[in-house]
Each structure stands twice: as C-alpha cells, then as structure tokens.
Design a protein around this motif. Structure first.
Motif, PDB file in Angstrom:
ATOM      1  N   MET A  29     -35.488 -76.496  43.194  1.00 44.81           N
ATOM      2  CA  MET A  29     -36.328 -76.219  44.363  1.00 44.81           C
ATOM      3  C   MET A  29     -35.509 -76.101  45.647  1.00 44.81           C
ATOM      4  O   MET A  29     -36.012 -75.654  46.674  1.00 44.81           O
ATOM      5  CB  MET A  29     -37.369 -77.331  44.536  1.00 44.81           C
ATOM      6  CG  MET A  29     -38.297 -77.487  43.357  1.00 44.81           C
ATOM      7  SD  MET A  29     -39.239 -75.990  43.025  1.00 44.81           S
ATOM      8  CE  MET A  29     -40.309 -75.935  44.450  1.00 44.81           C
ATOM      9  N   PHE A  30     -34.266 -76.513  45.622  1.00 43.39           N
ATOM     10  CA  PHE A  30     -33.427 -76.369  46.819  1.00 43.39           C
ATOM     11  C   PHE A  30     -33.273 -74.883  47.155  1.00 43.39           C
ATOM     12  O   PHE A  30     -33.002 -74.067  46.266  1.00 43.39           O
ATOM     13  CB  PHE A  30     -32.042 -76.982  46.606  1.00 43.39           C
ATOM     14  CG  PHE A  30     -32.027 -78.479  46.575  1.00 43.39           C
ATOM     15  CD1 PHE A  30     -31.149 -79.155  45.737  1.00 43.39           C
ATOM     16  CD2 PHE A  30     -32.846 -79.229  47.397  1.00 43.39           C
ATOM     17  CE1 PHE A  30     -31.100 -80.540  45.702  1.00 43.39           C
ATOM     18  CE2 PHE A  30     -32.817 -80.611  47.371  1.00 43.39           C
ATOM     19  CZ  PHE A  30     -31.946 -81.265  46.524  1.00 43.39           C
ATOM     20  N   ASP A  31     -33.453 -74.537  48.421  1.00 47.27           N
ATOM     21  CA  ASP A  31     -33.337 -73.130  48.794  1.00 47.27           C
ATOM     22  C   ASP A  31     -32.458 -72.908  50.017  1.00 47.27           C
ATOM     23  O   ASP A  31     -32.375 -71.785  50.537  1.00 47.27           O
ATOM     24  CB  ASP A  31     -34.722 -72.516  49.022  1.00 47.27           C
ATOM     25  CG  ASP A  31     -35.548 -73.310  50.027  1.00 47.27           C
ATOM     26  OD1 ASP A  31     -36.751 -73.062  50.127  1.00 47.27           O
ATOM     27  OD2 ASP A  31     -34.982 -74.203  50.706  1.00 47.27           O
ATOM     28  N   TYR A  32     -31.804 -73.946  50.472  1.00 44.80           N
ATOM     29  CA  TYR A  32     -30.895 -73.793  51.604  1.00 44.80           C
ATOM     30  C   TYR A  32     -29.778 -74.795  51.440  1.00 44.80           C
ATOM     31  O   TYR A  32     -30.031 -75.952  51.101  1.00 44.80           O
ATOM     32  CB  TYR A  32     -31.639 -74.019  52.920  1.00 44.80           C
ATOM     33  CG  TYR A  32     -30.960 -73.402  54.117  1.00 44.80           C
ATOM     34  CD1 TYR A  32     -30.262 -74.193  55.030  1.00 44.80           C
ATOM     35  CD2 TYR A  32     -31.010 -72.041  54.346  1.00 44.80           C
ATOM     36  CE1 TYR A  32     -29.640 -73.625  56.122  1.00 44.80           C
ATOM     37  CE2 TYR A  32     -30.387 -71.463  55.428  1.00 44.80           C
ATOM     38  CZ  TYR A  32     -29.702 -72.261  56.318  1.00 44.80           C
ATOM     39  OH  TYR A  32     -29.096 -71.683  57.397  1.00 44.80           O
ATOM     40  N   SER A  85      -7.939 -80.548  57.601  1.00 45.90           N
ATOM     41  CA  SER A  85      -7.933 -81.818  56.873  1.00 45.90           C
ATOM     42  C   SER A  85      -9.077 -82.697  57.365  1.00 45.90           C
ATOM     43  O   SER A  85      -9.137 -83.081  58.538  1.00 45.90           O
ATOM     44  CB  SER A  85      -6.594 -82.543  57.080  1.00 45.90           C
ATOM     45  OG  SER A  85      -5.532 -81.778  56.548  1.00 45.90           O
ATOM     46  N   ALA A  86      -9.996 -82.978  56.476  1.00 46.71           N
ATOM     47  CA  ALA A  86     -11.216 -83.716  56.818  1.00 46.71           C
ATOM     48  C   ALA A  86     -11.980 -83.964  55.522  1.00 46.71           C
ATOM     49  O   ALA A  86     -11.564 -83.534  54.446  1.00 46.71           O
ATOM     50  CB  ALA A  86     -12.090 -82.912  57.786  1.00 46.71           C
ATOM     51  N   VAL A  87     -13.104 -84.654  55.638  1.00 48.13           N
ATOM     52  CA  VAL A  87     -14.021 -84.797  54.503  1.00 48.13           C
ATOM     53  C   VAL A  87     -15.100 -83.729  54.636  1.00 48.13           C
ATOM     54  O   VAL A  87     -15.669 -83.551  55.721  1.00 48.13           O
ATOM     55  CB  VAL A  87     -14.654 -86.195  54.460  1.00 48.13           C
ATOM     56  CG1 VAL A  87     -15.677 -86.278  53.325  1.00 48.13           C
ATOM     57  CG2 VAL A  87     -13.586 -87.265  54.289  1.00 48.13           C
ATOM     58  N   TYR A  88     -15.354 -83.024  53.558  1.00 46.54           N
ATOM     59  CA  TYR A  88     -16.354 -81.965  53.550  1.00 46.54           C
ATOM     60  C   TYR A  88     -17.547 -82.397  52.696  1.00 46.54           C
ATOM     61  O   TYR A  88     -17.392 -82.769  51.531  1.00 46.54           O
ATOM     62  CB  TYR A  88     -15.755 -80.665  53.006  1.00 46.54           C
ATOM     63  CG  TYR A  88     -14.769 -80.064  53.965  1.00 46.54           C
ATOM     64  CD1 TYR A  88     -13.478 -80.565  54.068  1.00 46.54           C
ATOM     65  CD2 TYR A  88     -15.136 -79.012  54.800  1.00 46.54           C
ATOM     66  CE1 TYR A  88     -12.570 -80.044  54.970  1.00 46.54           C
ATOM     67  CE2 TYR A  88     -14.228 -78.467  55.698  1.00 46.54           C
ATOM     68  CZ  TYR A  88     -12.948 -78.995  55.780  1.00 46.54           C
ATOM     69  OH  TYR A  88     -12.060 -78.469  56.689  1.00 46.54           O
ATOM     70  N   PHE A  89     -18.715 -82.330  53.304  1.00 49.91           N
ATOM     71  CA  PHE A  89     -19.945 -82.686  52.609  1.00 49.91           C
ATOM     72  C   PHE A  89     -20.759 -81.434  52.327  1.00 49.91           C
ATOM     73  O   PHE A  89     -20.990 -80.608  53.213  1.00 49.91           O
ATOM     74  CB  PHE A  89     -20.802 -83.636  53.457  1.00 49.91           C
ATOM     75  CG  PHE A  89     -20.233 -85.020  53.591  1.00 49.91           C
ATOM     76  CD1 PHE A  89     -19.543 -85.390  54.731  1.00 49.91           C
ATOM     77  CD2 PHE A  89     -20.397 -85.951  52.575  1.00 49.91           C
ATOM     78  CE1 PHE A  89     -19.019 -86.669  54.859  1.00 49.91           C
ATOM     79  CE2 PHE A  89     -19.881 -87.238  52.695  1.00 49.91           C
ATOM     80  CZ  PHE A  89     -19.184 -87.583  53.843  1.00 49.91           C
ATOM     81  N   CYS A  90     -21.208 -81.341  51.096  1.00 43.38           N
ATOM     82  CA  CYS A  90     -22.164 -80.325  50.704  1.00 43.38           C
ATOM     83  C   CYS A  90     -23.560 -80.924  50.860  1.00 43.38           C
ATOM     84  O   CYS A  90     -23.762 -82.117  50.596  1.00 43.38           O
ATOM     85  CB  CYS A  90     -21.893 -79.963  49.238  1.00 43.38           C
ATOM     86  SG  CYS A  90     -23.088 -78.907  48.456  1.00 43.38           S
ATOM     87  N   ALA A  91     -24.523 -80.135  51.316  1.00 37.15           N
ATOM     88  CA  ALA A  91     -25.887 -80.639  51.484  1.00 37.15           C
ATOM     89  C   ALA A  91     -26.877 -79.563  51.055  1.00 37.15           C
ATOM     90  O   ALA A  91     -26.589 -78.368  51.162  1.00 37.15           O
ATOM     91  CB  ALA A  91     -26.147 -81.048  52.934  1.00 37.15           C
ATOM     92  N   ALA A  92     -28.024 -80.000  50.595  1.00 34.50           N
ATOM     93  CA  ALA A  92     -29.051 -79.064  50.136  1.00 34.50           C
ATOM     94  C   ALA A  92     -30.408 -79.486  50.663  1.00 34.50           C
ATOM     95  O   ALA A  92     -30.665 -80.663  50.919  1.00 34.50           O
ATOM     96  CB  ALA A  92     -29.065 -79.023  48.608  1.00 34.50           C
ATOM     97  N   GLU A  93     -31.276 -78.485  50.786  1.00 33.28           N
ATOM     98  CA  GLU A  93     -32.586 -78.734  51.377  1.00 33.28           C
ATOM     99  C   GLU A  93     -33.625 -77.843  50.712  1.00 33.28           C
ATOM    100  O   GLU A  93     -33.333 -76.711  50.330  1.00 33.28           O
ATOM    101  CB  GLU A  93     -32.527 -78.427  52.877  1.00 33.28           C
ATOM    102  CG  GLU A  93     -33.815 -78.633  53.631  1.00 33.28           C
ATOM    103  CD  GLU A  93     -33.671 -78.289  55.097  1.00 33.28           C
ATOM    104  OE1 GLU A  93     -34.388 -78.902  55.900  1.00 33.28           O
ATOM    105  OE2 GLU A  93     -32.872 -77.410  55.435  1.00 33.28           O
ATOM    106  N   ARG A  94     -34.822 -78.383  50.594  1.00 31.09           N
ATOM    107  CA  ARG A  94     -35.947 -77.550  50.182  1.00 31.09           C
ATOM    108  C   ARG A  94     -36.653 -77.146  51.476  1.00 31.09           C
ATOM    109  O   ARG A  94     -37.527 -77.857  51.959  1.00 31.09           O
ATOM    110  CB  ARG A  94     -36.875 -78.333  49.269  1.00 31.09           C
ATOM    111  CG  ARG A  94     -38.023 -77.503  48.746  1.00 31.09           C
ATOM    112  CD  ARG A  94     -38.962 -78.336  47.913  1.00 31.09           C
ATOM    113  NE  ARG A  94     -40.216 -77.629  47.680  1.00 31.09           N
ATOM    114  CZ  ARG A  94     -41.264 -78.159  47.103  1.00 31.09           C
ATOM    115  NH1 ARG A  94     -41.234 -79.410  46.686  1.00 31.09           N
ATOM    116  NH2 ARG A  94     -42.350 -77.454  46.915  1.00 31.09           N
TER     117      ARG A  94
END
Lengths: 114, 112
Positions: A29-32, A85-94
């Motif tokens: 259901m994630f679309d973004y 150089s950093a921490v990269y976060f992936c995120a998802a949203e409905r």
C-alpha cells in the motif's frame, strides 16, 4: 514487523565512485518513498523522493530507482563526495488514504573516503 | 524563516525525574511527530498528532506523554516510567495532504 528494511548498516566507497544504498519494503500500500540524510546530532534533511507511479527520479548527483514488483528502491549517488558521508534513511508512506505517517528504515551509514 | 525549533539541544536529568522536551513550528503544519533515535535502531515513532487537541500513540509510547493545545507546539514529557530514556529525540511536522516531514535539529537527553 519491519515494513521498511535497509539491510546494510554501513557502506564505504571511494570519492568519485558511485554509492548505491538499498531499501526494501513489505507493504504494497505504500505509494510514496523518500530518502533522508542525517549528520550526527542533527535532524534528518530531505534528500529526494519518488512516487509509485514513477520508476526513476533524478536530482543532480542523486537518483532514486523504484522497482514496485520487487518492492525495492535504491539511491544512487554519483560521483560520491566526502561531504556525502552521513546516515541515509529510507522512508515510505501511504499518501493516498493513509495516516500521513512515515515508516523509516534503520538507516545505512555511508562513508566516502577521500 | 519557517522551521521547527527543538530546545534545548542537550538536556541532563537525574533518574526518576520527569523532563519535558520542547518542539515549536511556524510552518503552519497540521501534523507533528516525535521520534527517538538509538544507535542501530533507526527512527522509532513515539507519539503523533494530526490536529490540535488530538494525538495518537506510536510504536514506543510507554513512559512518554504529549499534549497538543496549540497548532504550533507539541511538547514531549519523558516520565520516570520510561526505563531507558537516554536517547536523541527528534520532532517533525508535515502539512496535511503533502509529502515528507520537516525535522527539528533534535534534543540529546542524558539521564544520570
């Protein structure tokens, strides 16, 4: 149950080369989808995003690819620079009909060596 | 300049004391969020609020409380019931029907 997974806690690349950060999700259901960059002791900053109707979005050195059938997205950084150089976060949203709540992965620490 | 302000940047408290972390935004965003970051754990949602006078528990709400009396403000209280309160706390906001969050710069809480 982790809905957004970043299976590589860390990644090290040489300056000038390509960095590829990966992210998998389980909720269809994630679309973004978004990528955030975070330096130590600071808040995350938005980097790039992609809607589920696209398979690629590019912004300068950063490109995000989305493979909906595999429920996989990746962030490409070309060429990589020490300042990346950093921490990269992936995120998802409905985004459509959802609760406007982002689900984050655990992050991947990128180190770009000079 | 619009943004989210978290204060203080660093906070020290004795074990057993309640402490309140401030989060203020002037972006006119409806929704606000509190996250906690621990090493190797990513960002975990504590509480969120999509409208004034209403809020919902996130994934790790135990030992925390919030209020949303004004649109601009979403303070987080870390109570003595929180077993491991030492962490980096992040506040975020978003406008309804838009995508992505704007984050504050965070508060590092250390309980001694």
């Amino acid at each position: 149950d982790q809905q957004v997974k970043q299976n590589s806690p860390s990644l090290s690349v040489q300056e000038g080369r390509i960095s590829i950060l990966n992210c998998d999700y389980t909720n269809s259901m994630f679309d973004y989808f978004l990528w955030y960059k975070k330096y130590p002791a600071e808040g995350p900053t938005f980097l790039i995003s992609i809607s589920s109707i696209k398979d690629k979005n590019e912004d300068g050195r950063f490109t995000v690819f989305l493979n909906k059938s595999a429920k996989h997205l990746s962030l490409h950084i070309v060429p990589s620079q020490p300042g990346d150089s950093a921490v990269y976060f992936c995120a998802a949203e409905r985004a459509q009909g959802g609760s406007e709540k982002l689900v984050f992965g655990k992050g991947t620490k990128l180190t770009v060596n000079p | 300049d619009g943004g989210i302000t978290q204060s203080p940047k660093y906070l020290f408290r004795k074990e057993g004391q309640n402490v309140t972390l401030s989060c203020e935004q002037n972006l006119n965003h409806d929704a606000m969020y509190w996250y906690r970051q621990d090493p190797g754990q990513g960002l975990r949602l504590i509480y969120y609020s999509q409208i004034v006078n209403d809020f919902q528990k996130g994934d790790i709400a135990e030992g925390y409380s919030v209020s949303r009396e004004k649109k601009e403000s979403f303070p987080l209280t870390v109570t003595s019931a929180q077993k491991n309160p030492t962490a980096f706390y992040l506040c975020a906001s978003t406008a309804r029907l838009s995508y992505g969050y704007t984050f504050g710069s965070g508060t590092r809480l250390t309980v001694v």
